[in-house]
Design a protein around this motif. Structure first.
Motif, PDB file in Angstrom:
ATOM      1  N   HIS A 175       0.842   4.179  -2.956  1.00  0.00           N
ATOM      2  CA  HIS A 175       0.892   4.667  -1.571  1.00  0.00           C
ATOM      3  C   HIS A 175       2.301   4.481  -1.004  1.00  0.00           C
ATOM      4  O   HIS A 175       2.845   5.385  -0.342  1.00  0.00           O
ATOM      5  N   ILE A 176       2.891   3.322  -1.265  1.00  0.00           N
ATOM      6  CA  ILE A 176       4.254   3.073  -0.798  1.00  0.00           C
ATOM      7  C   ILE A 176       5.222   4.093  -1.419  1.00  0.00           C
ATOM      8  O   ILE A 176       6.059   4.678  -0.725  1.00  0.00           O
ATOM      9  N   ARG A 177       5.088   4.305  -2.719  1.00  0.00           N
ATOM     10  CA  ARG A 177       5.957   5.258  -3.404  1.00  0.00           C
ATOM     11  C   ARG A 177       5.803   6.661  -2.835  1.00  0.00           C
ATOM     12  O   ARG A 177       6.781   7.392  -2.682  1.00  0.00           O
ATOM     13  N   ARG A 178       4.583   7.026  -2.508  1.00  0.00           N
ATOM     14  CA  ARG A 178       4.353   8.369  -1.957  1.00  0.00           C
ATOM     15  C   ARG A 178       5.052   8.517  -0.611  1.00  0.00           C
ATOM     16  O   ARG A 178       5.697   9.530  -0.339  1.00  0.00           O
ATOM     17  N   LEU A 179       4.934   7.503   0.243  1.00  0.00           N
ATOM     18  CA  LEU A 179       5.583   7.566   1.552  1.00  0.00           C
ATOM     19  C   LEU A 179       7.107   7.579   1.410  1.00  0.00           C
ATOM     20  O   LEU A 179       7.810   8.301   2.130  1.00  0.00           O
ATOM     21  N   VAL A 180       7.622   6.775   0.480  1.00  0.00           N
ATOM     22  CA  VAL A 180       9.068   6.748   0.242  1.00  0.00           C
ATOM     23  C   VAL A 180       9.546   8.114  -0.234  1.00  0.00           C
ATOM     24  O   VAL A 180      10.578   8.628   0.214  1.00  0.00           O
ATOM     25  N   ASP A 181       8.804   8.734  -1.141  1.00  0.00           N
ATOM     26  CA  ASP A 181       9.170  10.054  -1.648  1.00  0.00           C
ATOM     27  C   ASP A 181       9.147  11.100  -0.546  1.00  0.00           C
ATOM     28  O   ASP A 181       9.893  12.082  -0.587  1.00  0.00           O
ATOM     29  N   LEU A 182       8.290  10.904   0.454  1.00  0.00           N
ATOM     30  CA  LEU A 182       8.223  11.833   1.588  1.00  0.00           C
ATOM     31  C   LEU A 182       9.354  11.609   2.582  1.00  0.00           C
ATOM     32  O   LEU A 182       9.552  12.411   3.496  1.00  0.00           O
ATOM     33  N   GLY A 183      10.080  10.497   2.394  1.00  0.00           N
ATOM     34  CA  GLY A 183      11.207  10.228   3.273  1.00  0.00           C
ATOM     35  C   GLY A 183      10.940   9.229   4.373  1.00  0.00           C
ATOM     36  O   GLY A 183      11.769   9.055   5.272  1.00  0.00           O
ATOM     37  N   VAL A 184       9.793   8.561   4.339  1.00  0.00           N
ATOM     38  CA  VAL A 184       9.472   7.571   5.362  1.00  0.00           C
ATOM     39  C   VAL A 184      10.347   6.330   5.134  1.00  0.00           C
ATOM     40  O   VAL A 184      10.351   5.778   4.029  1.00  0.00           O
ATOM     41  N   PRO A 185      11.091   5.873   6.142  1.00  0.00           N
ATOM     42  CA  PRO A 185      11.893   4.659   5.974  1.00  0.00           C
ATOM     43  C   PRO A 185      11.003   3.453   5.677  1.00  0.00           C
ATOM     44  O   PRO A 185       9.893   3.338   6.207  1.00  0.00           O
ATOM     45  N   LEU A 186      11.485   2.561   4.831  1.00  0.00           N
ATOM     46  CA  LEU A 186      10.685   1.387   4.461  1.00  0.00           C
ATOM     47  C   LEU A 186      10.263   0.583   5.680  1.00  0.00           C
ATOM     48  O   LEU A 186       9.158   0.047   5.728  1.00  0.00           O
ATOM     49  N   ALA A 187      11.158   0.491   6.671  1.00  0.00           N
ATOM     50  CA  ALA A 187      10.859  -0.325   7.851  1.00  0.00           C
ATOM     51  C   ALA A 187       9.670   0.205   8.638  1.00  0.00           C
ATOM     52  O   ALA A 187       9.029  -0.537   9.382  1.00  0.00           O
ATOM     53  N   GLU A 188       9.368   1.519   8.505  1.00  0.00           N
ATOM     54  CA  GLU A 188       8.274   2.111   9.267  1.00  0.00           C
ATOM     55  C   GLU A 188       6.943   2.081   8.535  1.00  0.00           C
ATOM     56  O   GLU A 188       5.892   2.288   9.140  1.00  0.00           O
ATOM     57  N   ILE A 189       6.975   1.839   7.231  1.00  0.00           N
ATOM     58  CA  ILE A 189       5.746   1.898   6.444  1.00  0.00           C
ATOM     59  C   ILE A 189       4.694   0.890   6.907  1.00  0.00           C
ATOM     60  O   ILE A 189       3.514   1.252   7.041  1.00  0.00           O
ATOM     61  N   PRO A 190       5.063  -0.374   7.215  1.00  0.00           N
ATOM     62  CA  PRO A 190       4.016  -1.326   7.622  1.00  0.00           C
ATOM     63  C   PRO A 190       3.301  -0.941   8.907  1.00  0.00           C
ATOM     64  O   PRO A 190       2.163  -1.353   9.136  1.00  0.00           O
ATOM     65  N   THR A 191       3.952  -0.128   9.765  1.00  0.00           N
ATOM     66  CA  THR A 191       3.352   0.225  11.055  1.00  0.00           C
ATOM     67  C   THR A 191       2.553   1.516  11.004  1.00  0.00           C
ATOM     68  O   THR A 191       1.921   1.882  11.998  1.00  0.00           O
TER      69      THR A 191
END
Length: 233
Positions: free
Chosen positions: A51-67
């Motif tokens: 899930h993290i990898r998918r969000l990163v690949d979509l361009g979501v900044p790491l800092a925003e993923i937890p929220t």
């Protein structure tokens, strides 16, 4: 059944360094360790890492993923912003592809992009490209393309620096005659529009600098006289 860090990274299509970084950022919880101290990851870890990898690949900044929470409006706002950025990038790449195709099909366009075209008129147009807005630049190009008398252009380019006044006058009169109709069809040139990156003062000064550096004194006299003749119409 459990996986090592290396196996987990391989299954998720990422690297050991990335897995460790996600641990450091608090995105991926640390797994339990066996008696020998090795980490043992389970299915939940793999799903979360994917899930993290998918969000990163979509361009979501790491800092925003937890929220990010799919049940909240902010989740949709983040994805909508990413969609907008992606659309802009696609448009940019399409434009880049079009420019590459143009450079492949038109050698003279490549010459202009390389920094010099080998002609004063071509170099002058290069200077205009970041100064004028799109409409004014295209209008200027149309005037150059519409000149039917190739001889007067050749005579203008061949003018010696200390050309006699009567020679300059002859070239200026013929040039005014040949560009008169083209200028009439390009009203944008009567009130030049400047691009977003250039103020009117910077644009005007840049045009003056280009004229002074690219054209000889005789050519400048011809251009000035041509302008007088056209303004008198």
């Amino acid at each position: 059944m459990a996986w090592s860090t290396r196996e987990l990274a391989e299954l998720a299509g990422t690297s050991l360094r990335a897995v460790r970084h996600y641990h450091d950022q608090g995105l991926l919880p640390e797994p339990p360790r066996s008696s020998n101290g090795y980490k043992h990851y389970g299915v939940r870890h793999l799903i979360q890492l994917m899930h993290i990898r998918r969000l990163v690949d979509l361009g979501v900044p790491l800092a925003e993923i937890p929220t990010l929470d799919p049940t909240t409006d902010s989740y949709r706002e983040v994805l909508a912003a990413l969609a907008s950025e992606t659309t802009a990038e696609i448009d940019r790449l399409v434009a880049v592809r079009g420019e590459i195709s143009r450079l492949l099909e038109e050698p003279e366009a490549w010459e202009m992009s390389s920094g010099t075209t080998g002609s004063s008129d071509g170099d002058f147009l290069t200077v205009l490209s970041p100064v004028l807005d799109e409409d004014s630049l295209r209008a200027w190009e149309r005037v150059g393309e519409a000149i039917p008398d190739a001889r007067v252009v050749a005579d203008f380019e061949a003018l010696p620096e200390e050309a006699p006044a009567e020679v300059c006058e002859d070239v200026a009169v013929r040039m005014a005659e040949t560009v008169r109709d083209a200028l009439a069809a390009s009203p944008e040139l009567h009130d030049l529009g400047f691009g977003e990156g250039a103020s009117r003062s910077l644009g005007t000064r840049s045009i003056g600098e280009a004229l002074a550096e690219l054209y000889s004194p005789a050519q400048l006299r011809v251009l000035g006289r041509c302008h007088e003749l056209l303004a008198a119409d």
